[in-house]
Design a protein around this motif. Structure first.
Motif, PDB file in Angstrom:
ATOM      1  N   VAL A  84      45.943  35.952   3.943  1.00 19.64           N
ATOM      2  CA  VAL A  84      47.046  34.994   4.013  1.00 19.64           C
ATOM      3  C   VAL A  84      46.416  33.614   4.189  1.00 19.64           C
ATOM      4  CG1 VAL A  84      49.057  34.254   5.348  1.00 19.64           C
ATOM      5  CG2 VAL A  84      48.601  36.692   5.043  1.00 19.64           C
ATOM      6  N   PRO A  85      46.878  32.604   3.451  1.00 20.39           N
ATOM      7  CA  PRO A  85      46.258  31.279   3.557  1.00 20.39           C
ATOM      8  C   PRO A  85      46.284  30.759   5.000  1.00 20.39           C
ATOM      9  CG  PRO A  85      47.729  31.348   1.683  1.00 20.39           C
ATOM     10  CD  PRO A  85      47.954  32.618   2.434  1.00 20.39           C
ATOM     11  N   PRO A  86      45.144  30.331   5.536  1.00 15.81           N
ATOM     12  CA  PRO A  86      45.122  29.780   6.894  1.00 15.81           C
ATOM     13  C   PRO A  86      45.149  28.254   6.874  1.00 15.81           C
ATOM     14  CG  PRO A  86      42.890  30.338   6.226  1.00 15.81           C
ATOM     15  CD  PRO A  86      43.776  30.603   5.029  1.00 15.81           C
ATOM     16  N   LEU A  87      45.706  27.671   7.929  1.00 17.07           N
ATOM     17  CA  LEU A  87      45.750  26.230   8.089  1.00 17.07           C
ATOM     18  C   LEU A  87      45.357  25.919   9.537  1.00 17.07           C
ATOM     19  CD1 LEU A  87      48.531  23.882   6.761  1.00 17.07           C
ATOM     20  CD2 LEU A  87      47.663  23.596   9.073  1.00 17.07           C
ATOM     21  N   LEU A  88      44.531  24.898   9.716  1.00 10.77           N
ATOM     22  CA  LEU A  88      44.041  24.534  11.051  1.00 10.77           C
ATOM     23  C   LEU A  88      44.694  23.239  11.516  1.00 10.77           C
ATOM     24  CD1 LEU A  88      42.065  24.812  13.470  1.00 10.77           C
ATOM     25  CD2 LEU A  88      40.388  23.548  12.096  1.00 10.77           C
ATOM     26  N   LEU A  89      45.306  23.281  12.707  1.00  9.23           N
ATOM     27  CA  LEU A  89      45.851  22.087  13.353  1.00  9.23           C
ATOM     28  C   LEU A  89      45.062  21.827  14.632  1.00  9.23           C
ATOM     29  CD1 LEU A  89      48.048  19.867  13.696  1.00  9.23           C
ATOM     30  CD2 LEU A  89      49.368  21.556  15.005  1.00  9.23           C
ATOM     31  N   VAL A  90      44.493  20.635  14.749  1.00  9.17           N
ATOM     32  CA  VAL A  90      43.738  20.243  15.941  1.00  9.17           C
ATOM     33  C   VAL A  90      44.562  19.208  16.708  1.00  9.17           C
ATOM     34  CG1 VAL A  90      41.584  19.275  16.823  1.00  9.17           C
ATOM     35  CG2 VAL A  90      41.563  20.658  14.737  1.00  9.17           C
ATOM     36  N   VAL A  91      44.772  19.441  17.998  1.00  9.87           N
ATOM     37  CA  VAL A  91      45.563  18.541  18.839  1.00  9.87           C
ATOM     38  C   VAL A  91      44.625  17.852  19.828  1.00  9.87           C
ATOM     39  CG1 VAL A  91      47.549  18.322  20.376  1.00  9.87           C
ATOM     40  CG2 VAL A  91      47.525  20.104  18.617  1.00  9.87           C
ATOM     41  N   CYS A  92      44.691  16.525  19.879  1.00  7.59           N
ATOM     42  CA  CYS A  92      43.781  15.728  20.715  1.00  7.59           C
ATOM     43  C   CYS A  92      44.582  14.768  21.592  1.00  7.59           C
ATOM     44  CB  CYS A  92      42.807  14.920  19.854  1.00  7.59           C
ATOM     45  SG  CYS A  92      41.875  15.885  18.657  1.00  7.59           S
ATOM     46  N   GLN A  93      43.907  14.272  22.637  1.00 11.94           N
ATOM     47  CA  GLN A  93      44.540  13.316  23.543  1.00 11.94           C
ATOM     48  C   GLN A  93      43.874  11.951  23.545  1.00 11.94           C
ATOM     49  OE1 GLN A  93      44.563  15.967  27.112  1.00 11.94           O
ATOM     50  NE2 GLN A  93      46.687  15.327  27.294  1.00 11.94           N
ATOM     51  N   ASP A  94      42.817  11.779  22.752  1.00  9.76           N
ATOM     52  CA  ASP A  94      42.218  10.446  22.664  1.00  9.76           C
ATOM     53  C   ASP A  94      41.896  10.144  21.206  1.00  9.76           C
ATOM     54  OD1 ASP A  94      38.968  10.594  22.302  1.00  9.76           O
ATOM     55  OD2 ASP A  94      39.747  12.354  23.323  1.00  9.76           O
ATOM     56  N   ARG A  95      41.969   8.881  20.887  1.00  9.95           N
ATOM     57  CA  ARG A  95      41.858   8.438  19.498  1.00  9.95           C
ATOM     58  C   ARG A  95      40.488   8.754  18.898  1.00  9.95           C
ATOM     59  NH1 ARG A  95      44.904   4.920  16.511  1.00  9.95           N
ATOM     60  NH2 ARG A  95      46.200   4.553  18.352  1.00  9.95           N
ATOM     61  N   ALA A  96      39.421   8.557  19.673  1.00 11.70           N
ATOM     62  CA  ALA A  96      38.073   8.779  19.139  1.00 11.70           C
ATOM     63  C   ALA A  96      37.880  10.234  18.728  1.00 11.70           C
ATOM     64  CB  ALA A  96      37.030   8.368  20.168  1.00 11.70           C
ATOM     65  N   THR A  97      38.333  11.156  19.569  1.00 18.93           N
ATOM     66  CA  THR A  97      38.207  12.578  19.239  1.00 18.93           C
ATOM     67  C   THR A  97      39.070  12.929  18.036  1.00 18.93           C
ATOM     68  OG1 THR A  97      37.782  13.109  21.565  1.00 18.93           O
ATOM     69  CG2 THR A  97      38.433  14.926  20.143  1.00 18.93           C
ATOM     70  N   ALA A  98      40.272  12.368  17.982  1.00 13.15           N
ATOM     71  CA  ALA A  98      41.166  12.647  16.855  1.00 13.15           C
ATOM     72  C   ALA A  98      40.573  12.162  15.542  1.00 13.15           C
ATOM     73  CB  ALA A  98      42.527  11.996  17.099  1.00 13.15           C
ATOM     74  N   GLU A  99      39.996  10.959  15.545  1.00 12.08           N
ATOM     75  CA  GLU A  99      39.396  10.425  14.323  1.00 12.08           C
ATOM     76  C   GLU A  99      38.184  11.259  13.908  1.00 12.08           C
ATOM     77  OE1 GLU A  99      38.646   6.381  15.337  1.00 12.08           O
ATOM     78  OE2 GLU A  99      40.729   5.735  14.970  1.00 12.08           O
ATOM     79  N   TRP A 100      37.418  11.703  14.898  1.00 22.31           N
ATOM     80  CA  TRP A 100      36.267  12.565  14.588  1.00 22.31           C
ATOM     81  C   TRP A 100      36.728  13.889  13.979  1.00 22.31           C
ATOM     82  CZ3 TRP A 100      35.733  17.273  17.219  1.00 22.31           C
ATOM     83  CH2 TRP A 100      34.581  17.996  16.889  1.00 22.31           C
ATOM     84  N   ALA A 101      37.758  14.501  14.576  1.00 24.20           N
ATOM     85  CA  ALA A 101      38.233  15.801  14.099  1.00 24.20           C
ATOM     86  C   ALA A 101      38.883  15.693  12.727  1.00 24.20           C
ATOM     87  CB  ALA A 101      39.223  16.393  15.099  1.00 24.20           C
ATOM     88  N   SER A 102      39.369  14.509  12.369  1.00 21.42           N
ATOM     89  CA  SER A 102      40.064  14.327  11.090  1.00 21.42           C
ATOM     90  C   SER A 102      39.130  14.261   9.886  1.00 21.42           C
ATOM     91  CB  SER A 102      40.902  13.037  11.131  1.00 21.42           C
ATOM     92  OG  SER A 102      41.868  13.091  12.146  1.00 21.42           O
ATOM     93  N   ARG A 103      37.836  14.061  10.126  1.00 24.33           N
ATOM     94  CA  ARG A 103      36.904  13.902   9.006  1.00 24.33           C
ATOM     95  C   ARG A 103      36.796  15.179   8.180  1.00 24.33           C
ATOM     96  NH1 ARG A 103      31.385  12.892  11.708  1.00 24.33           N
ATOM     97  NH2 ARG A 103      32.172  14.773  12.731  1.00 24.33           N
ATOM     98  N   PRO A 104      36.908  15.105   6.862  1.00 27.24           N
ATOM     99  CA  PRO A 104      36.589  16.276   6.043  1.00 27.24           C
ATOM    100  C   PRO A 104      35.114  16.621   6.210  1.00 27.24           C
ATOM    101  CG  PRO A 104      37.780  14.616   4.765  1.00 27.24           C
ATOM    102  CD  PRO A 104      37.373  13.972   6.046  1.00 27.24           C
ATOM    103  N   VAL A 105      34.819  17.886   6.350  1.00 25.15           N
ATOM    104  CA  VAL A 105      33.431  18.322   6.541  1.00 25.15           C
ATOM    105  C   VAL A 105      33.034  19.184   5.344  1.00 25.15           C
ATOM    106  CG1 VAL A 105      31.824  19.577   8.016  1.00 25.15           C
ATOM    107  CG2 VAL A 105      33.707  18.270   9.044  1.00 25.15           C
ATOM    108  N   PRO A 106      32.205  18.645   4.431  1.00 29.25           N
ATOM    109  CA  PRO A 106      31.745  19.454   3.296  1.00 29.25           C
ATOM    110  C   PRO A 106      30.700  20.462   3.751  1.00 29.25           C
ATOM    111  CG  PRO A 106      30.765  17.273   3.220  1.00 29.25           C
ATOM    112  CD  PRO A 106      31.710  17.255   4.378  1.00 29.25           C
ATOM    113  N   ILE A 107      30.798  21.668   3.239  1.00 27.90           N
ATOM    114  CA  ILE A 107      29.865  22.732   3.594  1.00 27.90           C
ATOM    115  C   ILE A 107      29.186  23.202   2.315  1.00 27.90           C
ATOM    116  CG2 ILE A 107      29.634  25.031   4.615  1.00 27.90           C
ATOM    117  CD1 ILE A 107      32.166  24.420   6.227  1.00 27.90           C
ATOM    118  N   GLY A 108      27.906  22.955   2.229  1.00 30.29           N
ATOM    119  CA  GLY A 108      27.146  23.319   1.038  1.00 30.29           C
ATOM    120  C   GLY A 108      26.259  22.166   0.606  1.00 30.29           C
ATOM    121  N   PRO A 109      25.554  22.326  -0.496  1.00 28.01           N
ATOM    122  CA  PRO A 109      24.690  21.246  -0.992  1.00 28.01           C
ATOM    123  C   PRO A 109      25.496  19.979  -1.280  1.00 28.01           C
ATOM    124  CG  PRO A 109      24.235  23.296  -2.153  1.00 28.01           C
ATOM    125  CD  PRO A 109      25.474  23.516  -1.354  1.00 28.01           C
ATOM    126  N   ARG A 110      24.859  18.834  -1.093  1.00 27.16           N
ATOM    127  CA  ARG A 110      25.524  17.566  -1.313  1.00 27.16           C
ATOM    128  C   ARG A 110      26.074  17.457  -2.733  1.00 27.16           C
ATOM    129  NH1 ARG A 110      23.407  13.347  -3.638  1.00 27.16           N
ATOM    130  NH2 ARG A 110      21.298  14.162  -3.390  1.00 27.16           N
TER     131      ARG A 110
END
Length: 298
Positions: free
Chosen positions: A99-125
């Protein structure tokens, strides 16, 4: 009473799974309200001795659309190991449930939220095989709700918004709005939201503001959590009152003896919240020749 912001930030979706459709719309990815919800096991441990657990896992069935798994993670700070864990969660969930999964991350400070929002590529550049793209709810995109009429329209979303804005300079107004809006709600609705708010604020200064509001604005509620918060507030108030009285007694003794009390020493006495320590200082004050004698052996 559990006082963990981490617990509140994901458990609110267990208690009110329909909240996700309102949050997803705020995040720019509108998803219809579910027609049915199943709470899924959060244990993602394999048979090998590697234990992994997602905070909250729900299966949401949406009318006229495909079902999906919603994994909710509460994130308190940056953690460079988390993206790898989140990618594992999603791939494992898809492998196990198909079943398709979706991830929701909940934060309480802006710096952590902006960090968690970054797309993270996995694999060769040159050709990433996967890209991790979590949805993130935090103070950067959750509404600051200070209008009571607006708060009454959606008490659950208002609660989540208050939790994510726990460090906001306007948190006092936000919490006052929430407590006022909860006055008209039946206890069965208000009580869990009072508890979740208390958990979500944790040990932040705003937690005491919430206790005070519950003690006054929601004093007519007789639920266990409301009584517990009020009892804590009364106990802390009595303790603070005793401490203040003893501190003034120490300063009075020193003033009568003509002992000079520096600003630093005065602040140390008046800001001490430990009544036992203050009582020791009080016993030494009448015989003290200097303010240092009061603090002896401390």
């Amino acid at each position: 009473m559990v006082s963990s912001p981490h617990e509140a930030m994901h458990r609110i979706f267990q208690e009110y799974p329909g909240l996700f459709s309102r949050v997803s719309e705020l995040l720019g990815v509108p998803i219809a309200a579910p027609t049915s919800v199943s709470v899924m096991p959060t244990d993602l441990t394999e048979h090998r001795p590697v234990e992994r657990r997602v905070d909250t896992l729900l299966r949401l069935d949406v009318e006229g659309d495909e079902s999906f798994l919603l994994a909710v993670e509460a994130q308190g700070k940056k953690d460079e190991d988390k993206p790898a864990s989140w990618a594992y969660y999603l791939s494992y969930l898809y492998t196990k449930y198909r079943v398709p999964p979706l991830l929701l991350v909940v934060c309480q400070d802006r710096a952590t939220a902006e960090w968690a929002s970054r797309p993270v590529p996995i694999g060769p550049r040159q050709w990433p095989a996967l890209t991790l793209r979590p949805l993130v709810a935090g103070p950067h995109n959750m509404p600051v709700i200070t209008n009571v009429a607006e708060a009454r329209k959606d008490l659950v979303l208002t609660t989540l918004a208050a939790i994510t804005h726990a460090a906001d300079p306007d948190i006092g107004a936000i919490l006052k709005t929430l407590s006022t809006a909860l006055r008209d709600a039946p206890e069965i609705i208000a009580d869990p939201l009072v508890e979740l708010t208390a958990q979500g604020l944790g040990n932040r200064p705003a937690a005491q503001q919430w206790r005070n509001l519950v003690a006054v604005d929601l004093s007519f509620y007789k639920s266990a959590i409301s009584e517990e918060i009020r009892d804590e507030g009364r106990s802390e108030g009595r303790s603070e009152g005793r401490a203040e009285g003893v501190a003034q007694g120490i300063l009075l003794f020193l003033a009568r003896a003509g002992i000079d009390v520096s600003d630093e020493a005065r602040e140390r006495i008046t800001t001490c919240g430990d009544v036992d320590t203050l009582n020791r200082w009080l016993l030494r004050a009448p015989a003290a020749k200097s303010v240092e004698d009061v603090f002896a052996e401390e």
